[in-house]
Design a protein around this motif. Structure first.
Motif, PDB file in Angstrom:
ATOM      1  N   THR A 215      85.005   4.362  51.098  1.00 39.25           N
ATOM      2  CA  THR A 215      84.158   3.199  51.349  1.00 39.25           C
ATOM      3  C   THR A 215      83.175   2.989  50.204  1.00 39.25           C
ATOM      4  O   THR A 215      82.956   1.855  49.749  1.00 39.25           O
TER       5      THR A 215
ATOM      6  N   MET B 137      75.933  -6.614  65.428  1.00 37.78           N
ATOM      7  CA  MET B 137      75.334  -5.569  64.604  1.00 37.78           C
ATOM      8  C   MET B 137      76.252  -4.351  64.553  1.00 37.78           C
ATOM      9  O   MET B 137      76.707  -3.860  65.589  1.00 37.78           O
ATOM     10  N   ARG B 138      76.544  -3.903  63.335  1.00 34.47           N
ATOM     11  CA  ARG B 138      77.352  -2.688  63.196  1.00 34.47           C
ATOM     12  C   ARG B 138      76.496  -1.471  63.516  1.00 34.47           C
ATOM     13  O   ARG B 138      75.344  -1.379  63.089  1.00 34.47           O
ATOM     14  N   ARG B 139      77.069  -0.539  64.225  1.00 34.79           N
ATOM     15  CA  ARG B 139      76.349   0.699  64.542  1.00 34.79           C
ATOM     16  C   ARG B 139      76.688   1.738  63.479  1.00 34.79           C
ATOM     17  O   ARG B 139      77.596   2.548  63.639  1.00 34.79           O
ATOM     18  N   LEU B 140      75.959   1.661  62.363  1.00 34.37           N
ATOM     19  CA  LEU B 140      76.232   2.529  61.219  1.00 34.37           C
ATOM     20  C   LEU B 140      75.288   3.722  61.223  1.00 34.37           C
ATOM     21  O   LEU B 140      74.139   3.623  61.675  1.00 34.37           O
TER      22      LEU B 140
END
Length: 299
Positions: free
Chosen positions: A75, A1-4
């Motif tokens: 992005t 899981m990306r920590r965005l």
């Protein structure tokens, strides 16, 4: 899981940093000023630090926040391009371009086929304006304007736009082949007594050229038109001599419609810039068109 970070707060932050104020971000996003502030607070809590600080009466991003905003903007641009590849509706590929009339007729439109060859899915909608009505009003994705003359005191509200120079310009004497056949010009002194065609939109062209050619400023008889493209038509019809911008008139010279009898006498002029609103939807079509202007202008 990306920590965005929270994506909605991130979008609001990117706009606020790019637009330069919470109020401008609220206007672009259709939110209230308070809603923008709350989203910025959410993001500051996620980072554990302030992202905006007050300087005088303004709230500006910190150096770290400004660097992060630039990365976030890039992005979002990549996501935008990916959405187009995935089949985003065609409406986003329509680009509205506002340009001066003569520039559109003589430079932009004759070259548009090369852009369409590279981007066949794009539709360029060109609207024109005269130099006398050169204000930057809405209704376009990109505007082409000439830079103000040095020392003229002219001011354009370019603070809300990213300016990309792409084309230099220089003036030289131009005339129709029929006029030069009837009255040959071997040296600038042969030019005395002729009719000088000028326009209200480019009032200083003749003074600059005559001065560089070493001729008195009161040389010849003046005939003034309201717009430059009208004066240019009168020049092509042989009513008198004109001063024309290069390379905007390169097509007329190549076709023989006009002749430059003294190509070595050229007066540098302010060039053209592409103006992109800071709050523009930076689609891949817009980015490609700006890149095409720069590359074509360099040729």
């Amino acid at each position: 899981m990306r920590r965005l970070p929270p994506l909605h707060a991130l979008r609001v932050f990117e706009v606020a940093a790019r637009a330069g104020s919470h109020a401008a971000a609220a206007a672009e996003l259709g939110l209230t000023h308070g809603a923008v502030s709350r989203q910025i607070t959410v993001l500051e809590a996620w980072f554990g630090q302030r992202l905006f600080v007050r300087v005088g009466r303004n709230v500006v991003p910190t150096p770290a926040a400004r660097a992060f905003a630039e990365a976030a903007s890039l992005t979002f641009d990549r996501l935008d391009a990916a959405a187009e590849i995935c089949g985003r509706p065609l409406a986003s590929r329509i680009l509205r371009v506002s340009t001066p009339t003569t520039f559109a007729m003589r430079w932009l439109i004759p070259r548009l086929d090369s852009f369409h060859a590279a981007r066949p899915e794009a539709e360029i909608v060109v609207t024109t304006t005269t130099t006398l009505h050169n204000a930057l009003r809405g209704g376009f994705d990109l505007a082409v304007r000439r830079e103000p003359r040095i020392g003229s005191g002219a001011h354009h509200p370019w603070g809300a736009y990213r300016a990309v120079p792409f084309l230099r310009e220089a003036n030289t004497l131009v005339a129709s082949p029929s006029l030069l056949a009837a009255r040959p010009l071997h040296t600038p002194n042969d030019f005395e007594g002729g009719t000088l065609l000028t326009s209200e939109t480019r009032p200083g062209d003749w003074s600059d050229w005559l001065g560089l050619a070493g001729l008195p400023l009161d040389t010849g008889r003046r005939r003034t038109f309201d717009h430059y493209f009208v004066a240019l038509q009168a020049t092509a019809d042989g009513l008198g001599y004109g001063v024309g911008p290069l390379p905007v008139l390169s097509g007329d010279l190549a076709s023989g419609r006009l002749v430059a009898p003294f190509p070595e006498i050229v007066v540098p002029r302010p060039g053209y810039v592409a103006l992109v609103p800071n709050d523009a939807d930076k689609t891949s079509t817009l980015t490609a068109f700006v890149d095409w202007l720069v590359a074509t202008g360099a040729q």
